[in-house]
Write a protein that holds these residues in place. Structure first.
Motif, PDB file in Angstrom:
ATOM      1  N   ARG A 165       0.645  -1.127  -0.092  1.00  0.00           N
ATOM      2  CA  ARG A 165      -0.109   0.133   0.076  1.00  0.00           C
ATOM      3  C   ARG A 165       0.815   1.019   0.080  1.00  0.00           C
ATOM      4  N   HIS A 166       2.149   1.078  -0.073  1.00  0.00           N
ATOM      5  CA  HIS A 166       3.129   2.145  -0.177  1.00  0.00           C
ATOM      6  C   HIS A 166       2.876   2.574  -1.718  1.00  0.00           C
ATOM      7  N   TRP A 167       2.445   1.747  -2.344  1.00  0.00           N
ATOM      8  CA  TRP A 167       2.312   2.197  -3.840  1.00  0.00           C
ATOM      9  C   TRP A 167       1.198   2.461  -4.527  1.00  0.00           C
ATOM     10  N   GLY A 168       0.872   3.122  -5.600  1.00  0.00           N
ATOM     11  CA  GLY A 168      -0.133   3.252  -6.069  1.00  0.00           C
ATOM     12  C   GLY A 168      -0.065   3.834  -7.782  1.00  0.00           C
ATOM     13  N   LEU A 169      -1.047   3.773  -8.491  1.00  0.00           N
ATOM     14  CA  LEU A 169      -0.803   4.261  -9.767  1.00  0.00           C
ATOM     15  C   LEU A 169      -0.045   5.893  -9.894  1.00  0.00           C
ATOM     16  N   ALA A 170       0.835   6.066 -10.769  1.00  0.00           N
ATOM     17  CA  ALA A 170       1.282   7.211 -10.504  1.00  0.00           C
ATOM     18  C   ALA A 170       0.543   8.448 -11.506  1.00  0.00           C
ATOM     19  N   SER A 171      -0.121   9.337 -10.610  1.00  0.00           N
ATOM     20  CA  SER A 171      -0.948  10.211 -11.359  1.00  0.00           C
ATOM     21  C   SER A 171      -0.511  11.175 -12.073  1.00  0.00           C
ATOM     22  N   ASN A 172       0.841  11.414 -12.176  1.00  0.00           N
ATOM     23  CA  ASN A 172       1.500  12.309 -13.216  1.00  0.00           C
ATOM     24  C   ASN A 172       1.929  11.686 -14.496  1.00  0.00           C
ATOM     25  N   GLU A 173       1.436  10.223 -14.527  1.00  0.00           N
ATOM     26  CA  GLU A 173       1.890   9.540 -16.090  1.00  0.00           C
ATOM     27  C   GLU A 173       0.539   9.316 -16.563  1.00  0.00           C
ATOM     28  N   TRP A 174       0.335   9.538 -17.902  1.00  0.00           N
ATOM     29  CA  TRP A 174      -0.628   9.124 -18.655  1.00  0.00           C
ATOM     30  C   TRP A 174      -2.100   9.613 -18.282  1.00  0.00           C
ATOM     31  N   GLN A 175      -1.968  10.900 -17.914  1.00  0.00           N
ATOM     32  CA  GLN A 175      -3.228  11.718 -17.361  1.00  0.00           C
ATOM     33  C   GLN A 175      -4.403  11.677 -18.286  1.00  0.00           C
ATOM     34  N   ASP A 176      -4.216  11.387 -19.868  1.00  0.00           N
ATOM     35  CA  ASP A 176      -5.379  11.293 -20.450  1.00  0.00           C
ATOM     36  C   ASP A 176      -5.874   9.771 -20.648  1.00  0.00           C
ATOM     37  N   ASN A 177      -5.443   8.984 -19.924  1.00  0.00           N
ATOM     38  CA  ASN A 177      -5.791   7.366 -20.070  1.00  0.00           C
ATOM     39  C   ASN A 177      -6.006   6.891 -18.693  1.00  0.00           C
ATOM     40  N   GLY A 178      -6.303   7.598 -17.851  1.00  0.00           N
ATOM     41  CA  GLY A 178      -6.492   7.043 -16.254  1.00  0.00           C
ATOM     42  C   GLY A 178      -5.381   6.597 -15.927  1.00  0.00           C
ATOM     43  N   HIS A 179      -4.090   7.054 -16.244  1.00  0.00           N
ATOM     44  CA  HIS A 179      -2.969   6.713 -15.656  1.00  0.00           C
ATOM     45  C   HIS A 179      -2.504   5.388 -16.002  1.00  0.00           C
ATOM     46  N   LEU A 180      -2.933   4.919 -17.146  1.00  0.00           N
ATOM     47  CA  LEU A 180      -2.443   3.569 -17.660  1.00  0.00           C
ATOM     48  C   LEU A 180      -1.747   3.900 -19.090  1.00  0.00           C
ATOM     49  N   PRO A 181      -0.665   2.914 -19.286  1.00  0.00           N
ATOM     50  CA  PRO A 181      -0.049   3.109 -20.576  1.00  0.00           C
ATOM     51  C   PRO A 181      -0.956   3.213 -21.801  1.00  0.00           C
TER      52      PRO A 181
END
Length: 555
Positions: free
Chosen positions: A341-357
């Motif tokens: 739980r120290h980790w989560g999706l990086a909200s500063n990446e792929w902001q136009d795609n739900g933070h997914l590649p």
């Protein structure tokens, strides 16, 4: 540079068309443009950079070689970026685990955009795919481009074409021979061909097992395979995954508050790869590589884009489901849940795609059946030798061991022989102890049937040998080779398929590209004898990884 894809009222003509704005395609387009060619570069979606821009996060290389001019340029610009931003305290440019470093997806996508935009003779067309090819004899003369839905947008004419897609879509449309799946042992006598039940990994051999090559040993090697493995060929390819970036920074960490779409707890209870992050941390993020689905990707290489998108969505849902399971399921020990739980999706990446590649990691798809088919034997050291076999037409090297993720979940065969605990994987290969830096010949980029098509990604190899080629540094190198070949063919008034390889090799070495692996290649970069030394290696006249003579010291 243009980025529209409206229908053209005329048939545009280019010196070169590059299909696929992967790092390899970008390198091909830039090199050709800098050599004076007009270039059309196409991409199937709105984002260029392939897996480098979609979560890969590191340069998969076992040496610190800078390989070729454009790779050297990319690394320099990344290093300048991180040097200039390091004072902010949020950047760690990792070279401890990856000899040429790590990077963030958004950072390298922006870099690729700047590099392409700086070339006025490159036209970039986004969200287009090749739909049809017009051939005359051994040449492609025109390419029809359109949308994923099949709508035709334009036809383009060019002297040469490069297929730099991960899927091999252009080579297939053009009628070049190709293969999908695993060859059987009976085809080329490869020791690790076909359906092979292998064991868990164990520590890799020591560095002194490299035969004198200055390479970083991979951390694991494969144990024995089950003697009764059928080793027959099939249509299986190694597993794919979606690779989101994860953040441990509360300011950019996005947790999943509820189970994601398609969540089925039972899929994860006995899943083997129960971890979230790997060590290539950069800009406060880490790559999430654990969720793979062996077998779920087998239809992808030959599928239309609607089916490919469905397969990608399936992998995305599985990745999110595994993250949710590790962070919330009571079967996961409390301390591990807390660590996850120290980790989560990086909200500063792929902001136009739900933070997914925007793209899935397509590790293997079509593979060209070209003028030379590289096999496991070509990347393995013969008895009492230091290097793998030499190629007089070598134009590139690979320093990555042969490997493959699992190809299927099929454990039935192993279970029937009471060996499932020792041999739980079908097709997983980590051949660290069998590999040395090897050569890639120009003929492996050329179709048998065509003279003006170069393949810079899905080159001509078997499934086993493919594991040593499928890395972005190698593909960038091959892309630059392809760009030079197209430019030289234009200058020599021939086709890339009839270009004298000696002309190409001389141009590559003069540009700072290596055509064979030598330990101190950066130190001898400006030595006038370097071409002679590397050609000696290609012709098997020098087998050591050191230079044949003391290099001239640079002033």
């Amino acid at each position: 540079m243009t980025t529209s894809h409206a229908s053209h009222p005329y048939t545009p003509r280019f010196d070169l068309v590059v299909v696929g704005a992967t790092p390899s395609g970008i390198a091909a387009a830039i090199r050709a443009a800098r050599c004076g060619l007009s270039v059309l570069l196409t991409q199937h979606n709105d984002h260029i950079g392939g897996m480098c821009s979609n979560g890969l996060g590191q340069w998969d290389a076992q040496s610190d070689h800078r390989r070729c001019g454009l790779f050297r340029e990319i690394l320099h610009q990344l290093e300048q970026h991180y040097q200039n931003t390091d004072d902010a305290g949020h950047v760690t440019y990792n070279v401890a685990n990856y000899p040429v470093g790590s990077f963030a997806s958004g950072t390298i996508e922006a870099l690729f955009e700047r590099m392409v935009a700086a070339e006025p003779t490159i036209t970039l067309e986004r969200s287009v795919i090749p739909l049809a090819v017009q051939r005359e004899g051994r040449r492609i003369v025109a390419l029809t481009l359109g949308t994923k839905a099949g709508d035709q947008l334009s036809e383009v004419v060019a002297d040469s074409f490069i297929d730099a897609t991960y899927e091999g879509d252009l080579l297939a449309l053009a009628g070049a021979a190709y293969h999908v799946g695993r060859e059987g042992f009976d085809e080329y006598g490869e020791p690790h061909a076909g359906r092979l039940f292998t064991g868990a990994t164990e520590p890799a051999p020591a560095a002194d097992a490299s035969g004198g090559a200055r390479v970083k040993p991979y951390g694991h090697a494969m144990t024995q395979f089950h003697d009764a493995s059928p080793r027959s060929g099939d249509g299986a390819i190694q597993a794919y995954n979606l690779r989101p970036c994860l953040s441990s920074n509360p300011a950019t960490r996005q947790h999943l508050d509820s189970p994601p779409t398609g969540y089925e707890r039972e899929r994860y209870v006995n899943y083997i790869r129960k971890y979230l992050v790997i060590n290539n941390r950069c800009e406060g993020t880490a790559s999430y590589n654990s969720p793979i689905l062996p077998g779920a990707n087998h239809a992808y290489p030959e599928a239309d884009w609607a089916t490919r998108d469905t397969i990608t969505t399936m992998h995305a849902e599985f990745a999110l489901g595994l993250m949710y399971f590790l962070q919330n399921d009571p079967s996961v020990p409390d301390d591990q849940r807390e660590r996850h739980r120290h980790w989560g999706l990086a909200s500063n990446e792929w902001q136009d795609n739900g933070h997914l590649p925007h793209e899935m990691y397509v590790r293997e798809a079509r593979r060209l059946r070209g003028r030379r088919i590289l096999t496991e034997h070509d990347f393995t050291v013969p008895h009492d030798a230091l290097r793998p076999p030499a190629f007089a037409d070598s134009i590139c090297f690979t320093d990555w061991y042969m490997d493959s993720h699992s190809c299927t979940h099929d454990g039935t065969y192993g279970a029937d022989h009471n060996c499932i605990d020792r041999y739980p994987f079908d097709g997983k290969l980590i051949l660290t102890d069998r590999f040395r830096p090897a050569m890639i010949p120009y003929d492996s980029l050329l179709p048998q049937e065509l003279d003006n098509l170069i393949v810079s990604v899905c080159i001509s190899t078997t499934h086993v040998a493919w594991g040593s080629v499928r890395l972005e540094p190698c593909w960038i190198h091959l892309g630059e080779v392809a760009g030079y070949a197209a430019a030289l063919a234009k200058r020599e008034r021939c086709t890339p398929g009839t270009l004298a390889v000696s002309t190409l090799q001389q141009a590559l070495v003069a540009s700072g590209a290596s055509i064979a692996f030598l330990n101190n290649s950066e130190r001898i970069l400006d030595d006038p004898r370097r071409a002679e030394w590397e050609l000696q290696v290609c012709h098997g006249e020098h087998t050591s990884f050191e230079t044949p003579m003391t290099p001239i010291e640079n002033p």
